[in-house]
Enzyme design. Structure first.
Site, short mmCIF file in Angstrom:
data_model
loop_
_atom_site.label_atom_id
_atom_site.label_comp_id
_atom_site.label_asym_id
_atom_site.label_seq_id
_atom_site.Cartn_x
_atom_site.Cartn_y
_atom_site.Cartn_z
N ASP A 55 0.85 -1.19 0.00
CA ASP A 55 0.00 0.00 0.00
C ASP A 55 0.89 1.24 0.00
O ASP A 55 1.78 1.38 0.84
CB ASP A 55 -0.88 -0.02 1.25
CG ASP A 55 -1.97 1.04 1.24
OD1 ASP A 55 -1.85 1.98 0.44
OD2 ASP A 55 -2.91 0.93 2.03
N ARG A 108 4.69 1.95 9.93
CA ARG A 108 4.65 3.18 9.13
C ARG A 108 5.63 4.17 9.73
O ARG A 108 5.31 4.95 10.63
CB ARG A 108 3.22 3.74 9.09
CG ARG A 108 2.24 2.79 8.41
CD ARG A 108 0.84 3.36 8.33
NE ARG A 108 -0.09 2.41 7.73
CZ ARG A 108 -1.41 2.60 7.64
NH1 ARG A 108 -1.94 3.72 8.12
NH2 ARG A 108 -2.19 1.69 7.10
N GLN A 123 -4.69 -3.43 12.44
CA GLN A 123 -6.08 -3.26 12.05
C GLN A 123 -6.65 -4.56 11.49
O GLN A 123 -5.91 -5.47 11.13
CB GLN A 123 -6.23 -2.13 11.02
CG GLN A 123 -5.50 -2.33 9.71
CD GLN A 123 -5.58 -1.09 8.82
OE1 GLN A 123 -5.62 0.04 9.30
NE2 GLN A 123 -5.59 -1.30 7.52
N ASP A 234 -14.35 7.54 5.04
CA ASP A 234 -13.87 7.25 6.39
C ASP A 234 -15.04 7.21 7.35
O ASP A 234 -15.93 8.07 7.29
CB ASP A 234 -12.89 8.33 6.86
CG ASP A 234 -11.56 8.30 6.14
OD1 ASP A 234 -11.26 7.28 5.47
OD2 ASP A 234 -10.82 9.29 6.22
N GLU A 247 -11.10 8.98 13.59
CA GLU A 247 -11.28 8.05 12.48
C GLU A 247 -11.08 6.61 12.94
O GLU A 247 -10.06 6.27 13.53
CB GLU A 247 -10.29 8.37 11.36
CG GLU A 247 -10.40 7.42 10.16
CD GLU A 247 -9.25 7.57 9.19
OE1 GLU A 247 -8.81 6.53 8.65
OE2 GLU A 247 -8.78 8.71 8.98
N SER A 250 -10.93 3.48 7.28
CA SER A 250 -10.86 3.98 5.91
C SER A 250 -11.26 2.82 5.02
O SER A 250 -10.73 1.71 5.16
CB SER A 250 -9.44 4.46 5.58
OG SER A 250 -9.34 4.83 4.22
#
Length: 333
Positions: A55, A108, A123, A234, A247, A250
């Site tokens: 991604d 990340r 997630q 979102d 949030e 997504s």
């Protein structure tokens, strides 16, 4: 920037928090799988650079990469599994109405560390095969409502087990596009708009993220090769502990051949069409899908009423952040 809620104190001890995290995760993944007809599958922590299936997020984040002893080329630690899931559905032979979910763990390295963001991302990544007739906004909204209901049902189970917790999530979703939001709040920036709409409505699905608005700006970035920017969004809720929009997910209907080519052209990266993943979409080999990611630590943080994501996951934090958090009653794991 870190937010320190006034007189904050966790409603659960560290040990209770660990038990409660398991309650959230066990309950939600069962509810999600039942609501969307998903099977649990295993997933990679790394992919090859040459595959093109990692991604790209907003297209600027640096991936953690390394060479290998017995394999040519480079491997990359995943940033999410948006593309991998679609290929898995094809390889495993899933049909419309069927799908998969998995525990996705990513690094990340370029994320800012604050109340909501960590270098470690966990997630539930999910994806489901759809028919051409289901590539529309009403189908997208129906899936969003099912996910929100699964969260609300999980919230009730957690509150029953831990009565000290009193967060109640609004099951009535307010749907709004990024352009509608800009029109509603023209003098605000993107985050201010999200705060305003989430505070007013509680639970919001903010749609059509990735393209440029009438102002010439993007509400937020999205990679051009997984979500169809006209059919994504979102899930955002109002977080009373932090006093901000929060949030949780997504997600969106994934690109077909037409939207993939259009978005790659818009972002000046048509060279990606040479990757096997992109070829599979353009020639119709890969199935049409809908999918997304639902933050595990984010959901635990919300339902357990925590002020910092480090209270529900183990990660790496600056020393000064640890010291300041401790001084404000926030105990990082």
């Amino acid at each position: 920037m870190i937010t320190y809620p006034k007189d904050y104190k966790s409603k659960l001890s560290r040990r209770e928090t660990q038990y409660a995290i398991k309650t959230v995760k066990d309950s939600f993944q069962v509810a999600l799988a039942k609501a969307l007809n998903l099977d649990r599958v295993t997933a990679p922590i790394m992919v090859t650079k040459a595959s093109g299936i990692n991604d790209d997020l907003n297209g600027v984040e640096r991936k953690v990469h390394f060479t290998m002893k017995n394999v040519d080329g480079e491997a990359e630690v995943v940033q999410s599994l948006a593309k991998w899931k679609r290929m898995a559905l094809y390889r495993y032979g899933y049909e419309p109405g069927e799908g998969i979910y998995t525990d996705m763990n990513a690094i990340r390295r370029d994320d800012d560390t604050d109340n909501l963001h960590s270098l470690f991302v966990d997630q539930w990544d999910w994806c489901r095969v759809i028919s051409p007739e289901e590539r529309n906004e009403e189908f997208l909204k129906d899936i969003v409502r099912k996910i929100v209901k699964a969260i609300c049902d999980t919230n009730e189970k957690v509150r029953e087990k831990y009565p000290v917790l009193d967060f109640r999530m609004n099951e009535d979703v307010y749907f709004v596009t990024t352009q509608e939001l800009e029109d509603m709040y023209p003098d605000m920036d993107a985050k201010q708009r999200e705060n305003a709409v989430a505070k007013e409505h509680g639970t919001v699905f903010l749609m059509q993220i990735g393209g440029r608005l009438k102002s010439g700006k993007k509400h937020d970035g999205r990679a051009p090769d997984y979500d169809d920017w006209a059919l994504n969004g979102d899930i955002i809720v109002w977080n009373d502990v932090l006093g901000c929009a929060f949030e949780i997910s997504s997600m969106g209907i994934r690109v077909d051949a037409e939207s993939l080519h259009r978005q790659l052209a818009e972002e000046n990266c048509l060279e990606r069409e040479q990757f096997p993943f992109h070829k599979g979409i353009l020639d119709g080999t890969l199935p049409l899908t809908i999918g997304g990611g639902i933050g595990q630590s984010r959901l635990c943080m919300l339902l357990l009423q925590k002020a910092h994501i480090g209270e529900v996951q183990c990660s790496v934090w600056p020393d000064e952040m640890r010291e300041e958090c401790k001084a404000h009653g926030i105990n990082l794991l």
